[in-house]
Scaffold this motif. Structure first.
Motif, mmCIF file in Angstrom:
data_model
loop_
_atom_site.group_PDB
_atom_site.id
_atom_site.type_symbol
_atom_site.label_atom_id
_atom_site.label_comp_id
_atom_site.label_asym_id
_atom_site.label_seq_id
_atom_site.Cartn_x
_atom_site.Cartn_y
_atom_site.Cartn_z
ATOM 1 N N ILE A 91 -3.280 -8.342 2.590
ATOM 2 C CA ILE A 91 -2.682 -6.970 2.881
ATOM 3 C C ILE A 91 -1.267 -6.797 2.243
ATOM 4 C CG2 ILE A 91 -2.711 -4.787 3.704
ATOM 5 C CD1 ILE A 91 -3.900 -5.387 6.555
ATOM 6 N N GLY A 92 -1.196 -6.483 1.124
ATOM 7 C CA GLY A 92 0.607 -6.420 0.140
ATOM 8 C C GLY A 92 0.744 -5.032 0.654
ATOM 9 N N GLY A 93 2.185 -5.120 -0.266
ATOM 10 C CA GLY A 93 2.627 -4.049 -0.875
ATOM 11 C C GLY A 93 3.653 -3.798 -0.281
ATOM 12 N N PRO A 94 4.652 -2.378 -0.657
ATOM 13 C CA PRO A 94 5.821 -2.808 -0.764
ATOM 14 C C PRO A 94 6.628 -1.961 0.875
ATOM 15 C CG PRO A 94 5.150 -0.682 -1.257
ATOM 16 C CD PRO A 94 3.988 -1.574 -1.928
ATOM 17 N N CYS A 95 7.375 -2.246 2.097
ATOM 18 C CA CYS A 95 7.565 -1.571 3.045
ATOM 19 C C CYS A 95 7.373 -0.227 3.202
ATOM 20 C CB CYS A 95 9.543 -1.634 3.412
ATOM 21 S SG CYS A 95 9.653 -1.119 5.157
ATOM 22 N N ALA A 96 7.869 0.604 1.316
ATOM 23 C CA ALA A 96 7.945 2.169 1.667
ATOM 24 C C ALA A 96 7.672 2.276 0.003
ATOM 25 C CB ALA A 96 9.568 2.573 2.064
ATOM 26 N N VAL A 97 6.441 3.294 0.211
ATOM 27 C CA VAL A 97 5.542 3.815 -1.243
ATOM 28 C C VAL A 97 7.314 4.292 -1.929
ATOM 29 C CG1 VAL A 97 4.619 5.704 -2.372
ATOM 30 C CG2 VAL A 97 4.061 3.922 -0.210
ATOM 31 N N ALA A 128 3.564 4.147 -9.964
ATOM 32 C CA ALA A 128 3.441 2.822 -10.499
ATOM 33 C C ALA A 128 4.000 1.693 -9.733
ATOM 34 C CB ALA A 128 4.331 2.988 -11.727
ATOM 35 N N GLN A 129 4.339 2.071 -8.472
ATOM 36 C CA GLN A 129 5.145 0.172 -8.215
ATOM 37 C C GLN A 129 3.714 -0.076 -7.462
ATOM 38 O OE1 GLN A 129 5.999 1.559 -4.714
ATOM 39 N NE2 GLN A 129 7.458 0.094 -3.725
ATOM 40 N N LEU A 130 3.119 0.609 -6.379
ATOM 41 C CA LEU A 130 1.638 0.345 -5.886
ATOM 42 C C LEU A 130 1.261 -0.130 -7.067
ATOM 43 C CD1 LEU A 130 1.426 3.318 -3.463
ATOM 44 C CD2 LEU A 130 2.392 1.301 -2.906
ATOM 45 N N GLU A 131 0.075 0.318 -8.491
ATOM 46 C CA GLU A 131 -0.512 0.022 -9.170
ATOM 47 C C GLU A 131 -0.191 -0.863 -9.866
ATOM 48 O OE1 GLU A 131 -1.404 3.008 -12.007
ATOM 49 O OE2 GLU A 131 -2.518 5.031 -10.175
ATOM 50 N N THR A 132 0.838 -1.545 -10.729
ATOM 51 C CA THR A 132 1.596 -2.984 -10.769
ATOM 52 C C THR A 132 1.061 -4.076 -10.118
ATOM 53 O OG1 THR A 132 3.014 -1.405 -12.034
ATOM 54 C CG2 THR A 132 3.544 -4.716 -11.655
ATOM 55 N N ILE A 133 1.070 -3.606 -8.777
ATOM 56 C CA ILE A 133 0.961 -4.429 -7.728
ATOM 57 C C ILE A 133 -0.292 -5.133 -7.406
ATOM 58 C CG2 ILE A 133 1.161 -5.165 -5.113
ATOM 59 C CD1 ILE A 133 3.886 -3.271 -4.328
ATOM 60 N N ALA A 134 -1.607 -3.662 -7.327
ATOM 61 C CA ALA A 134 -2.451 -4.118 -7.210
ATOM 62 C C ALA A 134 -3.296 -4.883 -8.916
ATOM 63 C CB ALA A 134 -2.848 -3.128 -7.711
ATOM 64 N N ALA A 135 -2.397 -4.734 -9.901
ATOM 65 C CA ALA A 135 -3.054 -5.163 -10.764
ATOM 66 C C ALA A 135 -2.395 -6.806 -10.966
ATOM 67 C CB ALA A 135 -2.581 -4.137 -12.413
ATOM 68 N N HIS A 136 -1.415 -7.212 -10.820
ATOM 69 C CA HIS A 136 -0.356 -8.450 -11.022
ATOM 70 C C HIS A 136 -1.736 -9.330 -9.156
ATOM 71 C CE1 HIS A 136 1.908 -8.883 -12.931
ATOM 72 N NE2 HIS A 136 2.786 -7.420 -13.312
ATOM 73 N N LEU A 137 -2.302 -8.348 -8.574
ATOM 74 C CA LEU A 137 -2.304 -9.374 -7.450
ATOM 75 C C LEU A 137 -4.319 -9.124 -7.073
ATOM 76 C CD1 LEU A 137 0.303 -8.832 -4.660
ATOM 77 C CD2 LEU A 137 -0.276 -10.817 -6.167
ATOM 78 N N GLN A 138 -5.077 -8.642 -7.986
ATOM 79 C CA GLN A 138 -6.319 -8.250 -8.276
ATOM 80 C C GLN A 138 -6.423 -9.523 -8.096
ATOM 81 O OE1 GLN A 138 -7.247 -7.563 -11.600
ATOM 82 N NE2 GLN A 138 -9.524 -6.673 -11.387
ATOM 83 N N GLY A 139 -7.852 -9.402 -6.243
ATOM 84 C CA GLY A 139 -8.150 -10.685 -6.188
ATOM 85 C C GLY A 139 -7.559 -11.367 -5.144
ATOM 86 N N ASN A 140 -6.204 -11.274 -5.289
ATOM 87 C CA ASN A 140 -5.933 -11.952 -4.003
ATOM 88 C C ASN A 140 -4.809 -11.142 -2.704
ATOM 89 O OD1 ASN A 140 -5.043 -14.716 -5.319
ATOM 90 N ND2 ASN A 140 -4.193 -13.468 -6.807
ATOM 91 N N ILE A 141 -5.089 -9.680 -3.102
ATOM 92 C CA ILE A 141 -5.107 -9.284 -1.998
ATOM 93 C C ILE A 141 -6.359 -7.981 -2.163
ATOM 94 C CG2 ILE A 141 -2.512 -9.516 -1.730
ATOM 95 C CD1 ILE A 141 -2.844 -6.309 -3.071
ATOM 96 N N GLN A 142 -6.572 -7.469 -0.743
ATOM 97 C CA GLN A 142 -7.903 -7.031 -0.064
ATOM 98 C C GLN A 142 -7.199 -5.725 0.217
ATOM 99 O OE1 GLN A 142 -7.451 -10.423 1.161
ATOM 100 N NE2 GLN A 142 -8.921 -10.455 -0.877
ATOM 101 N N ALA A 143 -6.002 -5.774 0.265
ATOM 102 C CA ALA A 143 -5.930 -4.252 1.031
ATOM 103 C C ALA A 143 -3.991 -3.914 0.738
ATOM 104 C CB ALA A 143 -5.709 -3.758 2.372
#
Ligand code: PEP
Ligand code: MN
Length: 288
Positions: free
Chosen positions: A34-40, A44-59
């Motif tokens: 599970i990856g992501g920022p401490c705080a939302v 754009a912040q969350l979508e950039t994370i999802a796009a870069h880590l596609q396949g590496n994080i599951q939530a």
């Protein structure tokens, strides 16, 4: 623990699986990250994370209500952030995890369709909150209290289950000690013990244990090697600019390299890491 009725294994191979959606399950053969920022902060912040880590994080994780030590620090974007989280979930297919601090927040989070509710360390023994989370079926990520014993941790999970919600995942996130080089002491002994004693999935949060970016990859590898079912790790497109917990937040390339380094360790302990994303991202996100 003589009182524990629902959390302990009935047989040595008793293992529960907690599902976040039809594709992501915690406690099975596949490990999860599970990856992501401490705080939302924003969408754009969350979508950039999802796009870069596609396949590496599951939530995706991200707090919208933050339990900050100082009342003058940023307290989170609040309810607006729930819409951001679920909009990102709907666009990326990644389930979302966020911290619930009060009973009054539960209904809004369930109505928004948040996939997993996190109980933070500071609330591990907020028994009324635990009881209320027992009344719903949304999976709960229960973090170990700052100075909770193994027994107190197990009995906190028992509260949620005794009130009707079997979907509990335990999270070791470090405990207080005398050193201040690290933020907390990551207690891998408790991870091994919880895996032996309980049938619940157990994941590790190396970010809040270490409190320092440079220690997170090593602690993550150790956690997987000792039998954890997954990890929850803070990351951000621009870690130094993260509104909270910047010093322990990984960049997206660091996060990707870390997950890649876990694959051989997972295999070594008879587990696997999911390969690739199962849902294609919208084109404008995939090219970010
Ligand atoms: C968090 O996950 O951002 C957090 C506040 O964690 P903990 O409750 O473990 O301190
Ligand atoms: Mn944090």
């Amino acid at each position: 623990m003589k009182d524990a009725k629902l959390t302990l294994k009935a047989t040595p191979d008793h293992q529960s699986i907690v599902r976040l959606n039809s594709q992501v399950a915690i406690g099975g053969q596949d490990l999860i990250v599970i990856g992501g920022p401490c705080a939302v902060e924003n969408q754009a912040q969350l979508e950039t994370i999802a796009a870069h880590l596609q396949g590496n994080i599951q939530a995706l994780r991200g707090g919208v209500y933050k339990p900050r030590t100082s009342p003058y620090s940023f307290q989170g974007v609040g309810n607006e952030g729930l819409k951001t989280l679920t909009a990102v979930r709907d666009r990326t297919g990644l389930p979302v995890v966020t911290e619930v601090m009060a009973i009054s927040q539960i209904d809004g989070m369930v109505a928004a369709g948040v996939d997993m509710l996190q109980v933070g360390s500071r609330n591990m023994q907020n028994f009324d909150l635990l009881k209320a989370l027992g009344e719903i079926q949304t999976p709960v990520l229960l973090k170990r209290g700052l100075s909770a014993t193994l027994e107190e941790f197990i009995m906190a999970a028992e509260y949620i289950m005794a009130h009707g919600n079997p979907n509990v995942v335990l999270c070791e996130r470090g405990i207080r000690s005398f050193d201040s080089y690290t933020r907390n002491v990551l207690d891998l002994g408790v991870v091994v013990a919880l895996k032996q004693l309980t049938h619940l999935p157990v994941i590790v949060d190396p970010s809040h244990a270490a409190g320092r970016r440079g220690l997170i990859a090593g602690l993550s590898r150790a956690a997987i090697a000792c039998g954890a079912d997954g990890l929850i790790i803070e990351c951000h497109p621009e870690p130094d600019k993260a509104i909270s917990d910047a010093q322990q937040t990984l960049s997206l390339p660091e996060m990707q390299a870390l997950v890649e380094s876990l694959r051989p360790i997972a295999l070594g302990v008879g587990r696997s890491m999911p390969e690739g994303s199962r849902l294609p991202l919208p084109r404008e996100l995939a090219t970010r």
